[in-house]
Design a protein around this motif. Structure first.
Motif, PDB file in Angstrom:
ATOM      1  N   ALA A 133      14.109  19.370  16.151  1.00 22.84           N
ATOM      2  CA  ALA A 133      13.193  18.303  15.735  1.00 22.84           C
ATOM      3  C   ALA A 133      13.418  17.039  16.561  1.00 22.84           C
ATOM      4  O   ALA A 133      12.457  16.319  16.879  1.00 22.84           O
ATOM      5  CB  ALA A 133      13.366  18.007  14.246  1.00 22.84           C
ATOM      6  N   ASP A 134      14.668  16.767  16.930  1.00 25.31           N
ATOM      7  CA  ASP A 134      14.955  15.600  17.765  1.00 25.31           C
ATOM      8  C   ASP A 134      14.296  15.711  19.138  1.00 25.31           C
ATOM      9  O   ASP A 134      13.988  14.694  19.766  1.00 25.31           O
ATOM     10  CB  ASP A 134      16.466  15.442  17.940  1.00 25.31           C
ATOM     11  CG  ASP A 134      17.161  14.923  16.698  1.00 25.31           C
ATOM     12  OD1 ASP A 134      16.465  14.404  15.807  1.00 25.31           O
ATOM     13  OD2 ASP A 134      18.396  15.055  16.609  1.00 25.31           O
ATOM     14  N   ARG A 135      14.066  16.951  19.598  1.00 27.93           N
ATOM     15  CA  ARG A 135      13.464  17.172  20.919  1.00 27.93           C
ATOM     16  C   ARG A 135      11.979  17.485  20.830  1.00 27.93           C
ATOM     17  O   ARG A 135      11.340  17.791  21.844  1.00 27.93           O
ATOM     18  CB  ARG A 135      14.175  18.335  21.625  1.00 27.93           C
ATOM     19  CG  ARG A 135      15.639  18.061  21.946  1.00 27.93           C
ATOM     20  CD  ARG A 135      16.223  19.231  22.732  1.00 27.93           C
ATOM     21  NE  ARG A 135      16.475  20.380  21.890  1.00 27.93           N
ATOM     22  CZ  ARG A 135      16.350  21.654  22.281  1.00 27.93           C
ATOM     23  NH1 ARG A 135      15.904  21.940  23.476  1.00 27.93           N
ATOM     24  NH2 ARG A 135      16.640  22.630  21.461  1.00 27.93           N
ATOM     25  N   PHE A 136      11.420  17.451  19.622  1.00 26.16           N
ATOM     26  CA  PHE A 136      10.062  17.918  19.384  1.00 26.16           C
ATOM     27  C   PHE A 136       9.048  17.247  20.310  1.00 26.16           C
ATOM     28  O   PHE A 136       8.252  17.919  20.985  1.00 26.16           O
ATOM     29  CB  PHE A 136       9.696  17.669  17.919  1.00 26.16           C
ATOM     30  CG  PHE A 136       8.412  18.307  17.475  1.00 26.16           C
ATOM     31  CD1 PHE A 136       8.398  19.584  16.946  1.00 26.16           C
ATOM     32  CD2 PHE A 136       7.203  17.631  17.576  1.00 26.16           C
ATOM     33  CE1 PHE A 136       7.221  20.184  16.515  1.00 26.16           C
ATOM     34  CE2 PHE A 136       6.015  18.216  17.154  1.00 26.16           C
ATOM     35  CZ  PHE A 136       6.032  19.499  16.627  1.00 26.16           C
ATOM     36  N   ALA A 137       9.067  15.925  20.358  1.00 30.94           N
ATOM     37  CA  ALA A 137       8.077  15.203  21.169  1.00 30.94           C
ATOM     38  C   ALA A 137       8.273  15.497  22.645  1.00 30.94           C
ATOM     39  O   ALA A 137       7.292  15.656  23.397  1.00 30.94           O
ATOM     40  CB  ALA A 137       8.173  13.709  20.892  1.00 30.94           C
ATOM     41  N   ASP A 138       9.506  15.590  23.080  1.00 32.81           N
ATOM     42  CA  ASP A 138       9.775  15.853  24.503  1.00 32.81           C
ATOM     43  C   ASP A 138       9.318  17.251  24.902  1.00 32.81           C
ATOM     44  O   ASP A 138       8.749  17.431  25.983  1.00 32.81           O
ATOM     45  CB  ASP A 138      11.262  15.692  24.794  1.00 32.81           C
ATOM     46  CG  ASP A 138      11.582  15.928  26.264  1.00 32.81           C
ATOM     47  OD1 ASP A 138      11.065  15.172  27.106  1.00 32.81           O
ATOM     48  OD2 ASP A 138      12.321  16.887  26.570  1.00 32.81           O
ATOM     49  N   VAL A 139       9.544  18.240  24.033  1.00 35.31           N
ATOM     50  CA  VAL A 139       9.100  19.598  24.334  1.00 35.31           C
ATOM     51  C   VAL A 139       7.582  19.635  24.489  1.00 35.31           C
ATOM     52  O   VAL A 139       7.045  20.251  25.413  1.00 35.31           O
ATOM     53  CB  VAL A 139       9.573  20.578  23.240  1.00 35.31           C
ATOM     54  CG1 VAL A 139       8.895  21.941  23.387  1.00 35.31           C
ATOM     55  CG2 VAL A 139      11.091  20.747  23.292  1.00 35.31           C
ATOM     56  N   GLY A 140       6.884  18.976  23.586  1.00 34.51           N
ATOM     57  CA  GLY A 140       5.421  18.924  23.689  1.00 34.51           C
ATOM     58  C   GLY A 140       4.969  18.243  24.970  1.00 34.51           C
ATOM     59  O   GLY A 140       4.033  18.705  25.645  1.00 34.51           O
ATOM     60  N   ALA A 141       5.643  17.161  25.337  1.00 41.33           N
ATOM     61  CA  ALA A 141       5.283  16.440  26.558  1.00 41.33           C
ATOM     62  C   ALA A 141       5.528  17.298  27.795  1.00 41.33           C
ATOM     63  O   ALA A 141       4.741  17.275  28.752  1.00 41.33           O
ATOM     64  CB  ALA A 141       6.073  15.140  26.649  1.00 41.33           C
ATOM     65  N   GLN A 142       6.608  18.060  27.791  1.00 40.31           N
ATOM     66  CA  GLN A 142       6.913  18.933  28.927  1.00 40.31           C
ATOM     67  C   GLN A 142       5.864  20.024  29.072  1.00 40.31           C
ATOM     68  O   GLN A 142       5.492  20.411  30.182  1.00 40.31           O
ATOM     69  CB  GLN A 142       8.298  19.555  28.750  1.00 40.31           C
ATOM     70  CG  GLN A 142       9.456  18.578  28.840  1.00 40.31           C
ATOM     71  CD  GLN A 142       9.685  18.077  30.250  1.00 40.31           C
ATOM     72  OE1 GLN A 142       9.229  18.661  31.215  1.00 40.31           O
ATOM     73  NE2 GLN A 142      10.389  16.962  30.365  1.00 40.31           N
ATOM     74  N   ALA A 143       5.371  20.548  27.948  1.00 41.57           N
ATOM     75  CA  ALA A 143       4.312  21.562  28.003  1.00 41.57           C
ATOM     76  C   ALA A 143       3.062  20.991  28.640  1.00 41.57           C
ATOM     77  O   ALA A 143       2.415  21.628  29.493  1.00 41.57           O
ATOM     78  CB  ALA A 143       4.007  22.079  26.606  1.00 41.57           C
ATOM     79  N   ALA A 144       2.695  19.777  28.243  1.00 46.22           N
ATOM     80  CA  ALA A 144       1.510  19.141  28.814  1.00 46.22           C
ATOM     81  C   ALA A 144       1.695  18.853  30.299  1.00 46.22           C
ATOM     82  O   ALA A 144       0.753  18.996  31.096  1.00 46.22           O
ATOM     83  CB  ALA A 144       1.210  17.845  28.058  1.00 46.22           C
ATOM     84  N   ALA A 145       2.908  18.472  30.701  1.00 40.81           N
ATOM     85  CA  ALA A 145       3.176  18.099  32.091  1.00 40.81           C
ATOM     86  C   ALA A 145       3.103  19.287  33.044  1.00 40.81           C
ATOM     87  O   ALA A 145       2.938  19.095  34.255  1.00 40.81           O
ATOM     88  CB  ALA A 145       4.544  17.435  32.186  1.00 40.81           C
ATOM     89  N   LEU A 146       3.212  20.500  32.536  1.00 43.79           N
ATOM     90  CA  LEU A 146       3.154  21.678  33.398  1.00 43.79           C
ATOM     91  C   LEU A 146       1.832  21.773  34.148  1.00 43.79           C
ATOM     92  O   LEU A 146       1.751  22.403  35.201  1.00 43.79           O
ATOM     93  CB  LEU A 146       3.352  22.952  32.573  1.00 43.79           C
ATOM     94  CG  LEU A 146       4.772  23.254  32.103  1.00 43.79           C
ATOM     95  CD1 LEU A 146       4.765  24.447  31.156  1.00 43.79           C
ATOM     96  CD2 LEU A 146       5.687  23.535  33.296  1.00 43.79           C
ATOM     97  N   PHE A 147       0.792  21.151  33.591  1.00 45.75           N
ATOM     98  CA  PHE A 147      -0.528  21.237  34.210  1.00 45.75           C
ATOM     99  C   PHE A 147      -0.970  19.907  34.823  1.00 45.75           C
ATOM    100  O   PHE A 147      -2.103  19.776  35.269  1.00 45.75           O
ATOM    101  CB  PHE A 147      -1.553  21.739  33.185  1.00 45.75           C
ATOM    102  CG  PHE A 147      -1.293  23.163  32.776  1.00 45.75           C
ATOM    103  CD1 PHE A 147      -1.874  24.206  33.472  1.00 45.75           C
ATOM    104  CD2 PHE A 147      -0.427  23.455  31.734  1.00 45.75           C
ATOM    105  CE1 PHE A 147      -1.606  25.521  33.127  1.00 45.75           C
ATOM    106  CE2 PHE A 147      -0.153  24.770  31.377  1.00 45.75           C
ATOM    107  CZ  PHE A 147      -0.748  25.802  32.080  1.00 45.75           C
ATOM    108  N   GLY A 148      -0.050  18.944  34.847  1.00 43.60           N
ATOM    109  CA  GLY A 148      -0.346  17.683  35.497  1.00 43.60           C
ATOM    110  C   GLY A 148      -1.651  17.095  35.025  1.00 43.60           C
ATOM    111  O   GLY A 148      -1.954  17.043  33.843  1.00 43.60           O
ATOM    112  N   GLY A 149      -2.475  16.670  35.992  1.00 45.86           N
ATOM    113  CA  GLY A 149      -3.784  16.104  35.653  1.00 45.86           C
ATOM    114  C   GLY A 149      -4.893  17.124  35.726  1.00 45.86           C
ATOM    115  O   GLY A 149      -6.078  16.757  35.797  1.00 45.86           O
ATOM    116  N   GLY A 150      -4.537  18.401  35.676  1.00 48.80           N
ATOM    117  CA  GLY A 150      -5.527  19.448  35.878  1.00 48.80           C
ATOM    118  C   GLY A 150      -6.299  19.836  34.644  1.00 48.80           C
ATOM    119  O   GLY A 150      -7.084  20.790  34.682  1.00 48.80           O
ATOM    120  N   GLY A 151      -6.097  19.142  33.538  1.00 43.18           N
ATOM    121  CA  GLY A 151      -6.903  19.414  32.350  1.00 43.18           C
ATOM    122  C   GLY A 151      -6.347  20.459  31.414  1.00 43.18           C
ATOM    123  O   GLY A 151      -7.027  20.864  30.481  1.00 43.18           O
ATOM    124  N   GLY A 152      -5.129  20.889  31.640  1.00 38.24           N
ATOM    125  CA  GLY A 152      -4.513  21.823  30.707  1.00 38.24           C
ATOM    126  C   GLY A 152      -4.770  23.273  31.090  1.00 38.24           C
ATOM    127  O   GLY A 152      -5.503  23.583  32.041  1.00 38.24           O
TER     128      GLY A 152
END
Length: 346
Positions: free
Chosen positions: A25-44
């Motif tokens: 839970a302490d890493r919850f927000a960071d894990v979500g952010a890392q998932a989003a960052a995998l696609f950069g600005g490409g729209g997911g």
């Protein structure tokens, strides 16, 4: 032998879940952010695929629910044999996100398929308890469970940690999913369940007398139903089978009767009323019913959270029940006959 000595490892690892979940839970927000960052600005991603076996597959199913609910993206559970047995390569998954789950990170087919998806242009996230495993080395991003060694054959703390990890990943792919503050509620809720065993003991006294059982749930409770059935199978030898509530109505309800109970898992979600309504046709069949969930009349209760995190609480109730029944039957749940901790499927 003192019954409390049976399943000592499983019991101890179950009791570690509040701490393991707190760390995730302490890493919850960071894990979500890392998932989003995998696609950069490409729209997911173009879609999301989950790859797993066994208990990990039940966590994957929760992830599929979360991603579809939040994003509307095409989402699937990969059938490994399509590649490993039939030779079908995943060419159509370029631009997708593959989330591969393996507690050990060593299951050969999971590692092999992960490499194949990466080779065709999928972005890969690994969820594993071993960040140095072959699976982790194959992934673009690894979510380490940090659950510590798990020695009992039935997986417990790694399963619920995987479930929270997939909810964290889903949170980074779309709005409206579980939030970090909601994730932070789960450790205390898990601790509350682990100290509340009166209902577990009552349910175990009934279910230890039967050799067949239907475990039924829908939406967030469906992965928990499948996982509970698996825990009962591997710890007690009980012929337990998990069902979606909707599928259960389409025929499998016929297996229930005076000697075949139903364990109903029903939380506070919009699909759970359907599970509660099963009590009427089950009663007409004279089938014993054990209700677990947020209803006041439930034998096994958990707190009302109103989000998919209730799957973790339902799963913990299933773990407790499996351990209690195995002890009633004089079975050591730590070392089920003929099973190993890591199953090396190909």
């Amino acid at each position: 032998m003192n019954a409390t000595r049976l399943g000592r490892l499983m019991d101890a690892e179950m009791r570690q879940q509040p701490a393991v979940l707190a760390a995730m839970a302490d890493r919850f927000a960071d894990v979500g952010a890392q998932a989003a960052a995998l696609f950069g600005g490409g729209g997911g991603p173009a879609g999301v695929a989950f790859l797993a076996r066994g208990s990990s597959d039940h966590a994957a199913l929760l992830g599929r629910y979360a991603v579809e609910l939040q994003t509307g993206l095409p989402t699937c559970l990969v059938a490994p044999s399509l590649a490993t047995a039939y030779g079908r390569e995943p060419e159509g998954f370029r631009g997708w996100l593959l989330i591969a789950l393996s507690q050990s990170g060593r299951t050969p087919e999971i590692v092999d398929l992960t490499r194949r998806y990466a080779a065709v242009g999928a972005r890969v996230v690994a969820i594993t308890n071993d960040p140095d495993s072959a699976l982790a080395r194959t992934a673009h991003y690894t979510v380490g469970l940090e659950a510590g060694p798990e020695r009992a054959v039935p997986a417990t703390k790694t399963v619920t940690s995987q479930m929270l990890a997939v909810l964290a990943l889903a949170s980074g792919l779309g709005t409206g999913g579980m939030t970090a503050p909601q994730a932070a509620e789960l450790p205390a809720a898990a601790a509350q369940l682990l100290t509340d065993t009166a209902g577990v003991d009552r349910a175990a006294a009934l279910l230890a007398t039967v050799d067949r059982l239907a475990v039924v749930g829908r939406s967030a409770c469906y992965p928990a139903a499948l996982e509970t059935a698996l825990k009962l199978q591997e710890t007690t030898g009980l012929m337990a089978h998990g069902f979606s509530t909707a599928d259960f109505r389409h025929g499998p309800i016929a297996v229930t009767g005076p000697g075949t109970p139903a364990l109903l898992l029903a939380g506070s979600g919009p699909a759970d009323t359907d599970t509660l309504d099963l009590r009427y046709p089950l009663t007409a069949r004279y089938a014993p019913i054990v209700l677990a969930g947020t209803a006041n009349e439930a034998t096994l209760t958990w707190p009302t959270l109103t989000h998919l995190g209730e799957c973790l609480l339902a799963t913990i109730r299933g773990q407790q029940l499996a351990l209690a029944i195995s002890r009633t039957l004089g079975i050591d749940a730590d070392h089920p006959t003929g099973l190993a901790k890591v199953t090396l499927t190909h």
